[in-house]
Scaffold this active site. Structure first.
Site, PDB file in Angstrom:
ATOM      1  N   CYS A   2      -4.795  -2.463  -8.097  1.00  0.00           N
ATOM      2  CA  CYS A   2      -3.942  -2.403  -9.274  1.00  0.00           C
ATOM      3  C   CYS A   2      -3.925  -0.914  -9.756  1.00  0.00           C
ATOM      4  O   CYS A   2      -4.893   0.067  -9.393  1.00  0.00           O
ATOM      5  CB  CYS A   2      -4.551  -3.235 -10.537  1.00  0.00           C
ATOM      6  SG  CYS A   2      -4.831  -4.907 -10.053  1.00  0.00           S
ATOM      7  N   ARG A  27      -0.258   2.574  -4.550  1.00  0.00           N
ATOM      8  CA  ARG A  27      -1.349   1.655  -4.458  1.00  0.00           C
ATOM      9  C   ARG A  27      -0.989   0.289  -4.015  1.00  0.00           C
ATOM     10  O   ARG A  27      -1.953  -0.227  -3.667  1.00  0.00           O
ATOM     11  CB  ARG A  27      -2.171   1.620  -5.722  1.00  0.00           C
ATOM     12  CG  ARG A  27      -2.566   3.060  -6.346  1.00  0.00           C
ATOM     13  CD  ARG A  27      -2.889   3.202  -7.773  1.00  0.00           C
ATOM     14  NE  ARG A  27      -4.178   2.331  -8.111  1.00  0.00           N
ATOM     15  CZ  ARG A  27      -5.612   3.057  -7.802  1.00  0.00           C
ATOM     16  NH1 ARG A  27      -5.549   4.018  -7.552  1.00  0.00           N
ATOM     17  NH2 ARG A  27      -6.354   2.258  -8.127  1.00  0.00           N
ATOM     18  N   TRP A  74      -1.805  -5.714  -8.386  1.00  0.00           N
ATOM     19  CA  TRP A  74      -2.204  -6.201  -7.024  1.00  0.00           C
ATOM     20  C   TRP A  74      -3.032  -7.566  -7.067  1.00  0.00           C
ATOM     21  O   TRP A  74      -3.843  -7.631  -7.281  1.00  0.00           O
ATOM     22  CB  TRP A  74      -2.701  -5.214  -6.179  1.00  0.00           C
ATOM     23  CG  TRP A  74      -2.183  -5.588  -4.704  1.00  0.00           C
ATOM     24  CD1 TRP A  74      -1.103  -5.131  -4.112  1.00  0.00           C
ATOM     25  CD2 TRP A  74      -3.238  -5.569  -3.710  1.00  0.00           C
ATOM     26  NE1 TRP A  74      -1.254  -5.463  -2.732  1.00  0.00           N
ATOM     27  CE2 TRP A  74      -2.720  -5.775  -2.575  1.00  0.00           C
ATOM     28  CE3 TRP A  74      -4.543  -5.895  -3.813  1.00  0.00           C
ATOM     29  CZ2 TRP A  74      -3.215  -5.833  -1.367  1.00  0.00           C
ATOM     30  CZ3 TRP A  74      -5.309  -6.207  -2.636  1.00  0.00           C
ATOM     31  CH2 TRP A  74      -4.686  -6.083  -1.295  1.00  0.00           C
ATOM     32  N   ASN A 100      -8.441  -3.109 -13.614  1.00  0.00           N
ATOM     33  CA  ASN A 100      -8.484  -2.993 -12.141  1.00  0.00           C
ATOM     34  C   ASN A 100      -9.812  -3.280 -11.571  1.00  0.00           C
ATOM     35  O   ASN A 100     -10.899  -2.931 -12.221  1.00  0.00           O
ATOM     36  CB  ASN A 100      -7.816  -1.548 -11.735  1.00  0.00           C
ATOM     37  CG  ASN A 100      -8.287  -1.289 -10.431  1.00  0.00           C
ATOM     38  OD1 ASN A 100      -8.083  -2.225  -9.636  1.00  0.00           O
ATOM     39  ND2 ASN A 100      -8.435   0.076  -9.982  1.00  0.00           N
ATOM     40  N   GLY A 101      -9.807  -4.330 -10.767  1.00  0.00           N
ATOM     41  CA  GLY A 101     -11.119  -4.767 -10.196  1.00  0.00           C
ATOM     42  C   GLY A 101     -11.461  -6.128 -10.303  1.00  0.00           C
ATOM     43  O   GLY A 101     -10.417  -6.879 -10.247  1.00  0.00           O
ATOM     44  N   GLU A 489      -8.479  -1.985  20.468  1.00  0.00           N
ATOM     45  CA  GLU A 489      -8.095  -1.309  18.986  1.00  0.00           C
ATOM     46  C   GLU A 489      -7.951  -0.023  19.144  1.00  0.00           C
ATOM     47  O   GLU A 489      -6.994   0.660  18.715  1.00  0.00           O
ATOM     48  CB  GLU A 489      -9.069  -1.693  17.908  1.00  0.00           C
ATOM     49  CG  GLU A 489      -8.736  -1.470  16.516  1.00  0.00           C
ATOM     50  CD  GLU A 489      -7.256  -1.670  15.945  1.00  0.00           C
ATOM     51  OE1 GLU A 489      -6.578  -2.410  16.629  1.00  0.00           O
ATOM     52  OE2 GLU A 489      -6.842  -1.022  15.014  1.00  0.00           O
ATOM     53  N   LYS A 493      -4.349   1.958  18.651  1.00  0.00           N
ATOM     54  CA  LYS A 493      -4.264   2.806  17.538  1.00  0.00           C
ATOM     55  C   LYS A 493      -3.677   4.144  18.066  1.00  0.00           C
ATOM     56  O   LYS A 493      -2.670   4.741  17.546  1.00  0.00           O
ATOM     57  CB  LYS A 493      -5.601   3.283  16.969  1.00  0.00           C
ATOM     58  CG  LYS A 493      -6.170   2.474  15.764  1.00  0.00           C
ATOM     59  CD  LYS A 493      -5.477   2.304  14.463  1.00  0.00           C
ATOM     60  CE  LYS A 493      -4.427   1.468  14.357  1.00  0.00           C
ATOM     61  NZ  LYS A 493      -4.713   0.059  14.143  1.00  0.00           N
ATOM     62  N   GLU A 496       0.005   3.754  18.898  1.00  0.00           N
ATOM     63  CA  GLU A 496       0.961   3.595  17.756  1.00  0.00           C
ATOM     64  C   GLU A 496       1.422   5.016  17.068  1.00  0.00           C
ATOM     65  O   GLU A 496       2.351   5.156  16.826  1.00  0.00           O
ATOM     66  CB  GLU A 496       0.007   2.787  16.747  1.00  0.00           C
ATOM     67  CG  GLU A 496       0.018   1.256  16.786  1.00  0.00           C
ATOM     68  CD  GLU A 496      -0.385   0.628  15.405  1.00  0.00           C
ATOM     69  OE1 GLU A 496      -1.719   0.802  15.386  1.00  0.00           O
ATOM     70  OE2 GLU A 496       0.439  -0.204  14.983  1.00  0.00           O
ATOM     71  N   HIS A 512     -10.941  -3.142  39.870  1.00  0.00           N
ATOM     72  CA  HIS A 512     -10.041  -4.212  40.294  1.00  0.00           C
ATOM     73  C   HIS A 512      -8.649  -3.830  39.931  1.00  0.00           C
ATOM     74  O   HIS A 512      -7.790  -4.708  39.893  1.00  0.00           O
ATOM     75  CB  HIS A 512     -10.250  -5.531  39.499  1.00  0.00           C
ATOM     76  CG  HIS A 512     -11.764  -6.180  39.849  1.00  0.00           C
ATOM     77  ND1 HIS A 512     -12.091  -6.893  40.699  1.00  0.00           N
ATOM     78  CD2 HIS A 512     -12.789  -6.190  38.965  1.00  0.00           C
ATOM     79  CE1 HIS A 512     -13.291  -7.171  40.858  1.00  0.00           C
ATOM     80  NE2 HIS A 512     -13.666  -6.898  39.806  1.00  0.00           N
ATOM     81  N   LYS A 613       5.124  -2.086   8.790  1.00  0.00           N
ATOM     82  CA  LYS A 613       4.078  -2.292   8.385  1.00  0.00           C
ATOM     83  C   LYS A 613       3.746  -3.789   8.349  1.00  0.00           C
ATOM     84  O   LYS A 613       2.663  -4.303   8.625  1.00  0.00           O
ATOM     85  CB  LYS A 613       3.718  -1.905   6.784  1.00  0.00           C
ATOM     86  CG  LYS A 613       2.350  -2.458   6.319  1.00  0.00           C
ATOM     87  CD  LYS A 613       1.378  -1.398   6.989  1.00  0.00           C
ATOM     88  CE  LYS A 613      -0.064  -1.698   6.368  1.00  0.00           C
ATOM     89  NZ  LYS A 613      -1.048  -1.309   7.430  1.00  0.00           N
TER      90      LYS A 613
HETATM   91  C1  AGP Z   1      -1.771  -2.230  13.436  1.00  0.00           C
HETATM   92  O1  AGP Z   1      -2.142  -0.938  13.465  1.00  0.00           O
HETATM   93  C2  AGP Z   1      -0.416  -2.613  13.910  1.00  0.00           C
HETATM   94  N1  AGP Z   1       0.541  -2.009  12.829  1.00  0.00           N
HETATM   95  C3  AGP Z   1      -0.204  -4.042  14.315  1.00  0.00           C
HETATM   96  O2  AGP Z   1      -0.584  -4.166  15.494  1.00  0.00           O
HETATM   97  C4  AGP Z   1      -0.430  -5.191  13.068  1.00  0.00           C
HETATM   98  O3  AGP Z   1      -1.924  -5.388  13.349  1.00  0.00           O
HETATM   99  C5  AGP Z   1       0.290  -6.542  13.639  1.00  0.00           C
HETATM  100  O4  AGP Z   1       1.605  -6.311  13.312  1.00  0.00           O
HETATM  101  C6  AGP Z   1      -0.406  -7.788  12.758  1.00  0.00           C
HETATM  102  O5  AGP Z   1       0.052  -7.622  11.388  1.00  0.00           O
HETATM  103  P1  AGP Z   1      -0.663  -8.330  10.263  1.00  0.00           P
HETATM  104  O6  AGP Z   1      -2.160  -8.097  10.240  1.00  0.00           O
HETATM  105  O7  AGP Z   1      -0.005  -7.991   8.984  1.00  0.00           O
HETATM  106  O8  AGP Z   1      -0.305  -9.903  10.769  1.00  0.00           O
END
Ligand code: AGP
Length: 618
Positions: A2, A27, A74, A100-101, A489, A493, A496, A512, A613
């Site tokens: 928030c 935020r 939020w 907020n909290g 991961e 990253k 991406e 392999h 996102k």
């Molecule tokens: C993460 O960096 C990515 N933007 C993407 O892989 C994301 O994790 C995936 O689309 C799943 O999203 P969600 O956690 O909102 O379900």
């Protein structure tokens, strides 16, 4: 997370509050509201939806006055709705509060207040604060009238467990605002004949650059011409204001160049928030209390856990698989949600079906959840988004409490998912009698925040390494078990946000196939946190070195450093925690490496090309 603001001065409060809230929009929020004092009354306008909807409403239902408070909510307790929006008022409607909290003991306080005539209209934890202040306001033992509100706020705060940044106004005392903070940021902005309150600097910059950053437990009484600060114990505080010289764009990111970098640095706090009230001391021992999920005999007796998710959340699920198998000795199946939904999976209604999604809106993840639900599975959601579709449709929800994540590339949402999964796995291990003593692991969880902070202070090493390696054609991440999940991961990253071709593989798979790709244009980053596998991973590193690859390893300080300093060209060390909890730390260098490579390549890490996102379509 928030945003809160407050104003007292000679201007009309409404436009000042709306402008400040607009600067706090980054935020993340789902509803907004303001309360303004005028002619001895508290006037409140609040509603679900964007700030501009509130502004439109205020154009037709104006409120006057030169002292007020505002909030972008939020949702944490209770879905996003008009009634759950802040400000909240007490039963008399004469005291208004924004917060907020999280008030952890709100249920007990609510019951206590209901026994004393309190009538609650929202589902929020915050509403208890307004009622509690009113209770003490009505029951002041002695003292001058003008100290009554301060007394009531301080008594109310002494009853609260949890975190808060608060701003309070009262129709009875229209010459002051009261603000307080504990574990949530709060700033007082100092003007000439006017003062301001805000969660963050950007909200104040249009009016002042002289501020007080409230310290833990402090209370501020803010008048038009002066500000008084008090410690938690009520002692006056004398403080020199801080001058802010950031520009506005930097201020919105807390002074960081990008939201992603800020969110990487948010992780120590995010860990603490995820654990708050879920990991508690019982005598000498730690105990896991996840009250939102009844971790009872049905969990202990479940034949299988199924985890499903997409992207980064799927990598968290991979870590979850290793954790549940190791600690609870229960069979675990992990699948990518887009695969799961079309593969005609076999259901067992006794299975525990865990769905992970930071947004709670990913189309494939929701489809997988609905399919499992239809098959009779019990659905447990791990998500960061209160009120999301996933949180509404799941049988039980465990929130990650990471705060809003603005950058497209997920960082703190991922690591807090790991924290939730570790809590569940360790608890289940104890319930199933597979883990005789969870204490060393739980102790390590409590140390993850501080050790992450230590790791973040070493970021220059990664920045320098990225400056040398950012233009490699190919980057491979490799590791075994937990380290394999983190390799996935790390590679995601990097691809991406830096658009480098990067892949991850289980280190044992090297021979392999993947080794055919290794040449002098390749960087191989090895994850090595599983002590019993050090020799294996060292051989893998030697194999790629022999083919001309540049190499780096992420490993423990001490024994890891000793094992790898002559094997890999660069060694990134991690403060020591239990091997099986390493992903909580080992992913941080990978996040930073991706970030610095993206910056070196001139990319905007916050808005990578072609990505969204929240992936709400297939
Ligand atoms: C993460 O960096 C990515 N933007 C993407 O892989 C994301 O994790 C995936 O689309 C799943 O999203 P969600 O956690 O909102 O379900």
């Amino acid at each position: 997370m928030c945003g809160i603001t407050g104003y007292i001065g000679f201007r009309k409060a409404k436009p000042v509050l709306l402008q400040a809230l607009a600067k706090l929009e980054y935020r993340g929020y789902d509803s907004a509201g303001i309360a303004v004092l005028h002619e001895g009354m508290v006037q409140v306008r609040k509603m679900k939806g964007p700030l501009k909807a509130l502004a439109t409403r205020l154009a037709t239902e104006p409120i006057e006055g030169a002292i007020g408070i505002g909030h972008t909510r939020w949702a944490t307790h209770g879905e996003p709705s008009d009634v759950n929006s802040h400000p909240h008022t007490d039963v008399s409607g004469r005291i208004a509060v924004v917060h907020n909290g999280i008030i952890e003991n709100y249920a007990a306080l609510k019951a206590w207040l209901c026994d004393r005539g309190g009538i609650f209209i929202s589902e929020t934890d915050t509403e208890v604060v307004a009622h509690l202040i009113n209770y003490y306001y009505q029951n002041v033992p002695q003292g001058p009238w003008e100290d009554r509100l301060l007394y009531a706020v301080r008594r109310a705060l002494s009853r609260i467990t949890g975190s808060y940044a608060l701003a309070v106004i009262s129709a009875d005392v229209p010459d002051r605002l009261i603000a307080a903070r504990k574990d949530s940021p709060l700033i007082v902005g100092l003007g000439e004949g006017e003062q301001f309150i805000a969660s963050d600097v950007p909200a104040l910059l249009a009016y002042t650059r002289e501020v007080y950053f409230l310290e833990e437990g402090e209370v501020a009484v803010v008048y038009r011409d002066t500000v008084e600060l008090f410690t938690e114990q009520g002692e006056p505080v004398d403080r020199t204001p801080t001058h802010i010289d950031w520009d506005l764009a930097a201020a919105e990111k807390g002074g960081y160049a990008h939201f992603m970098l800020k969110e990487i640095h948010d992780q120590p706090k995010a860990y603490t928030d995820t654990l708050r009230s879920r990991l508690v001391r019982e005598g000498q021992d730690w105990a896991v209390k996840v009250e939102e999920i009844p971790l009872d005999h049905t969990w202990a007796a479940a034949p299988r856990i199924v985890l499903t998710a997409c992207g980064t959340a799927w990598h968290a699920a991979m870590v979850g698989k290793y954790a549940f198998e190791r600690f609870a000795r229960i069979p675990v199946e992990v699948d990518i949600a887009s695969e799961y939904r079309y593969r005609n999976p076999v259901f067992n209604p006794q299975d525990i079906f865990i769905v992970i999604s930071q947004s709670g809106e990913t189309a494939d993840t929701l489809a997988a959840m609905r399919l499992a639900k239809k098959g009779g599975a019990r659905i447990v959601a791990i998500t960061n988004a209160v009120g999301s579709t996933l949180s509404r449709e799941a049988d039980q929800v465990m929130y990650t409490w990471a705060g809003p994540e603005i950058a497209v590339a997920s960082t703190k949402a991922f690591t807090t998912q790991l924290m939730c999964l570790y809590l569940l796995a360790l608890k289940l291990g104890t319930l199933r009698g597979c883990l005789r003593d969870a204490n060393p692991y739980l102790q390590s969880l409590t140390e993850a925040a501080d050790k992450t902070a230590v790791l973040l202070r070493r970021k220059e090493q990664i920045q320098r390494f990225a400056a040398r390696q950012f233009n490699k054609n190919k980057v491979f991440f490799m590791g075994r078990q937990f380290d394999y999940a983190v390799s996935l991961e790390g590679a995601l990253k990097l691809k991406e946000i830096s658009y480098t071709h990067s892949e991850a593989f289980a280190a044992g798979e090297l021979k392999h196939g993947p080794i055919a790709l290794v040449d002098t244009h390749t960087l191989v980053v090895a994850l090595a946190t599983q002590g019993e596998l050090f020799d294996k991973i060292a051989s893998n590193i030697r194999e790629v070195t022999a083919r001309g690859a540049a190499t780096a390893v992420i490993t423990w300080e001490g024994e890891g450093e000793a094992a790898f300093h002559e094997v890999a060209q660069e060694v990134f060390t991690l403060p020591r925690i239990e091997d099986s909890l390493s992903p909580l730390l080992s992913v941080i260098p990978a996040q930073l490496f991706a970030y610095y490579c993206a910056v070196q390549r001139g990319n905007d890490p916050d808005k990578p090309r072609n990505l969204a996102k929240s992936v709400t379509v297939e």
